[in-house]
Motif scaffolding. Structure first.
Motif, PDB file in Angstrom:
ATOM      1  N   LEU A   1      18.464  46.410  62.485  1.00  0.00           N
ATOM      2  CA  LEU A   1      19.037  45.071  62.395  1.00  0.00           C
ATOM      3  C   LEU A   1      18.048  44.151  61.709  1.00  0.00           C
ATOM      4  CD1 LEU A   1      20.799  44.163  65.783  1.00  0.00           C
ATOM      5  CD2 LEU A   1      21.821  44.913  63.646  1.00  0.00           C
ATOM      6  N   GLY A   2      18.555  43.279  60.847  1.00  0.00           N
ATOM      7  CA  GLY A   2      17.680  42.343  60.152  1.00  0.00           C
ATOM      8  C   GLY A   2      17.293  42.878  58.793  1.00  0.00           C
ATOM      9  N   GLU A   3      16.460  42.079  58.089  1.00  0.00           N
ATOM     10  CA  GLU A   3      16.209  42.417  56.694  1.00  0.00           C
ATOM     11  C   GLU A   3      14.773  42.795  56.398  1.00  0.00           C
ATOM     12  OE1 GLU A   3      18.383  40.867  52.803  1.00  0.00           O
ATOM     13  OE2 GLU A   3      18.565  39.494  54.480  1.00  0.00           O
ATOM     14  N   HIS A   4      14.007  43.202  57.402  1.00  0.00           N
ATOM     15  CA  HIS A   4      12.649  43.643  57.081  1.00  0.00           C
ATOM     16  C   HIS A   4      12.691  44.882  56.198  1.00  0.00           C
ATOM     17  CE1 HIS A   4       8.451  44.626  57.267  1.00  0.00           C
ATOM     18  NE2 HIS A   4       8.748  45.804  57.752  1.00  0.00           N
ATOM     19  N   ILE A   5      13.623  45.793  56.513  1.00  0.00           N
ATOM     20  CA  ILE A   5      13.773  46.998  55.702  1.00  0.00           C
ATOM     21  C   ILE A   5      15.190  46.989  55.150  1.00  0.00           C
ATOM     22  CG2 ILE A   5      13.642  49.510  55.665  1.00  0.00           C
ATOM     23  CD1 ILE A   5      11.925  49.401  58.144  1.00  0.00           C
ATOM     24  N   GLN A   6      15.375  46.445  53.970  1.00  0.00           N
ATOM     25  CA  GLN A   6      16.734  46.324  53.424  1.00  0.00           C
ATOM     26  C   GLN A   6      17.140  47.570  52.652  1.00  0.00           C
ATOM     27  OE1 GLN A   6      18.255  42.838  51.860  1.00  0.00           O
ATOM     28  NE2 GLN A   6      20.136  43.932  51.603  1.00  0.00           N
ATOM     29  N   VAL A   7      16.300  48.024  51.732  1.00  0.00           N
ATOM     30  CA  VAL A   7      16.651  49.169  50.902  1.00  0.00           C
ATOM     31  C   VAL A   7      15.989  50.393  51.510  1.00  0.00           C
ATOM     32  CG1 VAL A   7      16.576  50.176  48.612  1.00  0.00           C
ATOM     33  CG2 VAL A   7      16.802  47.696  48.871  1.00  0.00           C
ATOM     34  N   SER A   8      16.770  51.212  52.173  1.00  0.00           N
ATOM     35  CA  SER A   8      16.195  52.388  52.830  1.00  0.00           C
ATOM     36  C   SER A   8      17.300  53.399  53.079  1.00  0.00           C
ATOM     37  CB  SER A   8      15.544  52.007  54.163  1.00  0.00           C
ATOM     38  OG  SER A   8      16.522  51.836  55.169  1.00  0.00           O
ATOM     39  N   PRO A   9      16.926  54.640  53.324  1.00  0.00           N
ATOM     40  CA  PRO A   9      17.924  55.676  53.636  1.00  0.00           C
ATOM     41  C   PRO A   9      18.292  55.688  55.110  1.00  0.00           C
ATOM     42  CG  PRO A   9      15.766  56.670  53.490  1.00  0.00           C
ATOM     43  CD  PRO A   9      15.581  55.210  53.186  1.00  0.00           C
ATOM     44  N   PHE A  10      18.337  54.502  55.728  1.00  0.00           N
ATOM     45  CA  PHE A  10      18.681  54.396  57.143  1.00  0.00           C
ATOM     46  C   PHE A  10      19.738  53.310  57.310  1.00  0.00           C
ATOM     47  CE2 PHE A  10      14.404  56.022  56.861  1.00  0.00           C
ATOM     48  CZ  PHE A  10      14.467  57.146  57.677  1.00  0.00           C
ATOM     49  N   THR A  11      20.679  53.544  58.207  1.00  0.00           N
ATOM     50  CA  THR A  11      21.757  52.595  58.426  1.00  0.00           C
ATOM     51  C   THR A  11      21.203  51.251  58.881  1.00  0.00           C
ATOM     52  OG1 THR A  11      23.422  54.274  58.870  1.00  0.00           O
ATOM     53  CG2 THR A  11      23.770  52.120  59.865  1.00  0.00           C
ATOM     54  N   HIS A  12      21.778  50.182  58.321  1.00  0.00           N
ATOM     55  CA  HIS A  12      21.166  48.876  58.410  1.00  0.00           C
ATOM     56  C   HIS A  12      22.247  47.807  58.460  1.00  0.00           C
ATOM     57  CE1 HIS A  12      19.501  45.351  56.159  1.00  0.00           C
ATOM     58  NE2 HIS A  12      18.492  45.551  56.976  1.00  0.00           N
TER      59      HIS A  12
END
Length: 295
Positions: free
Chosen positions: A102-113
Motif C-alpha cells: 500500500l502506498g507509493e514508496h515502491i510504485q514500479v515493481s513486480p509485486f501487487t500494489h
C-alpha cells in the motif's frame, strides 16, 4: 479504480488458512496510518479475518523482517505499507506468501500494489490554490535525507501545476521536513512564512504537516486563508475540526481498502502453484475545499 497488469506473474503456494493477516505500518502515531489501520481492521472483520498490526517505525531492517515473516505467527497474507523497503529486498523474501503493498514508496515493481495518484493529488491541491488567487505558493514536505516516493511525486505534481499556470517555480518555496508530522509542519512552514514576505499559499505533503502549518501561521498572527491559504492531502479526521477547517485531497478510502483485500484474497485463494498476474491498482482522490482556502 483502475488496474494495470504487470509484466511478471506471481507464484502462489497455499497453506492451511489461519484467518489471520498481518498489517505492517510505519507509525501508528501518524493519524493517517492509524485511521487506515482502523479501516483495514473493519474490512477484515467484514470478511471473517483478524489482523495483526506491526509497527515498523519505517526502519529498513524491521520492514525486511516483517516481509520475511520474522517474529510473526502463521498468517494468510501481508498488507505492507513500506517506507524504506526496496524491490531487491522483496525479491529476496524468505517467506514468499501473499503480499499487497500500500502506498507509493515502491510504485514500479513486480509485486501487487495499491495506491492513489500522488502526483495528481498534489497537482489538484496546487490548482485549487491557484483558483482562489494564490500566486506565491510554497510546498512543505520534501524529504531528501530519507527519501519518500509519495512526497517526491506530490512535489512533482505541485511543480507541474505551477508550470501549467505559467508560474516559474522558486526553489525558496520548497521546504524539506525531517518527518511528516505536525511538529515539522509548524517548524518548516513558520520558517517559510518568515523568510518569504509575499507567500500566499502552502501545499503540504500531508494533513499532519498542514495542521502544524496552521498552528505556526496563527502564532505569527497570519490570517488563514486571507494572508496565506493552506491545503493538505489525506483527509484525516482532524482536518475538519482544525481552526480554520483544513482543505485537503481525500483518497477514496473505501476503494483503497476494498482493493487491498481483493488483491490479497486473490492470492490467498489461488490453487497451489498458480501463476497470478501482478496488478497495480490506482484509486481515486478528490478535493474537499474547506475554510483554510476560502479566500
Amino acid at each position: 479504480m483502475t488496474t494495470a497488469p504487470g509484466d511478471r506473474v506471481l507464484p502462489v503456494a497455499r497453506a492451511t488458512r489461519t484467518g489471520l493477516i498481518a498489517l505492517a505500518v510505519p507509525h501508528l502515531e501518524e493519524p493517517y496510518f492509524a485511521e487506515l489501520g482502523s479501516r483495514i481492521v473493519r474490512g477484515a472483520d467484514e470478511r471473517g479475518l483478524a489482523v495483526l498490526i506491526v509497527q515498523t517505525e519505517g526502519d529498513h531492517g524491521r520492514e525486511i523482517d516483517v516481509a520475511n515473516g520474522v517474529g510473526l505467527p502463521p498468517i494468510d497474507g501481508l498488507i505492507h505499507i513500506p517506507r524504506s523497503l526496496t524491490v531487491a529486498d522483496l525479491t529476496r523474501r524468505t517467506s514468499p506468501g501473499p503480499l499487497v503493498l500500500l502506498g507509493e514508496h515502491i510504485q514500479v515493481s513486480p509485486f501487487t500494489h495499491v495506491t492513489i495518484d500522488n502526483r495528481a493529488a498534489a497537482a489538484t491541491a496546487t490548482e485549487h490554490l491557484l483558483a482562489v488567487g494564490c500566486r506565491r505558493i510554497g510546498f512543505v514536505g520534501r524529504r531528501d535525507a530519507r527519501p519518500s516516493d509519495a512526497a517526491d511525486r506530490r512535489h512533482a505534481g505541485y511543480l507541474e501545476a505551477l508550470a501549467a499556470a505559467g508560474i516559474t517555480a522558486d526553489p525558496a518555496l520548497t521546504a524539506q521536513v525531517d518527518a511528516f508530522t505536525a511538529e515539522e509542519g509548524a517548524r518548516v512552514a513558520g520558517a517559510m512564512a518568515t523568510a518569504v514576505a509575499d507567500l500566499d499559499g502552502i501545499v503540504c505533503s500531508n494533513d499532519s504537516v498542514a495542521l502544524g502549518a496552521l498552528a505556526a501561521l496563527q502564532a505569527q498572527g497570519r490570517d488563514v486563508p486571507r494572508d496565506i491559504a493552506v491545503v493538505g492531502i489525506d483527509d484525516i479526521r482532524a482536518a475538519r475540526f482544525a481552526v480554520p477547517a483544513l482543505s485537503t485531497i481525500a483518497p477514496d478510502h473505501a476503494r483503497l481498502v476494498d482493493a487491498a483485500f481483493t488483491e490479497l484474497e486473490r492470492q490467498i485463494s489461488a490453487p497451489p502453484g498458480a501463476d497470478l498476474p501482478v496488478r497495480h491498482v490506482t484509486v481515486g482522490a478528490r478535493l474537499i475545499p474547506r475554510a483554510s482556502t476560502a479566500r
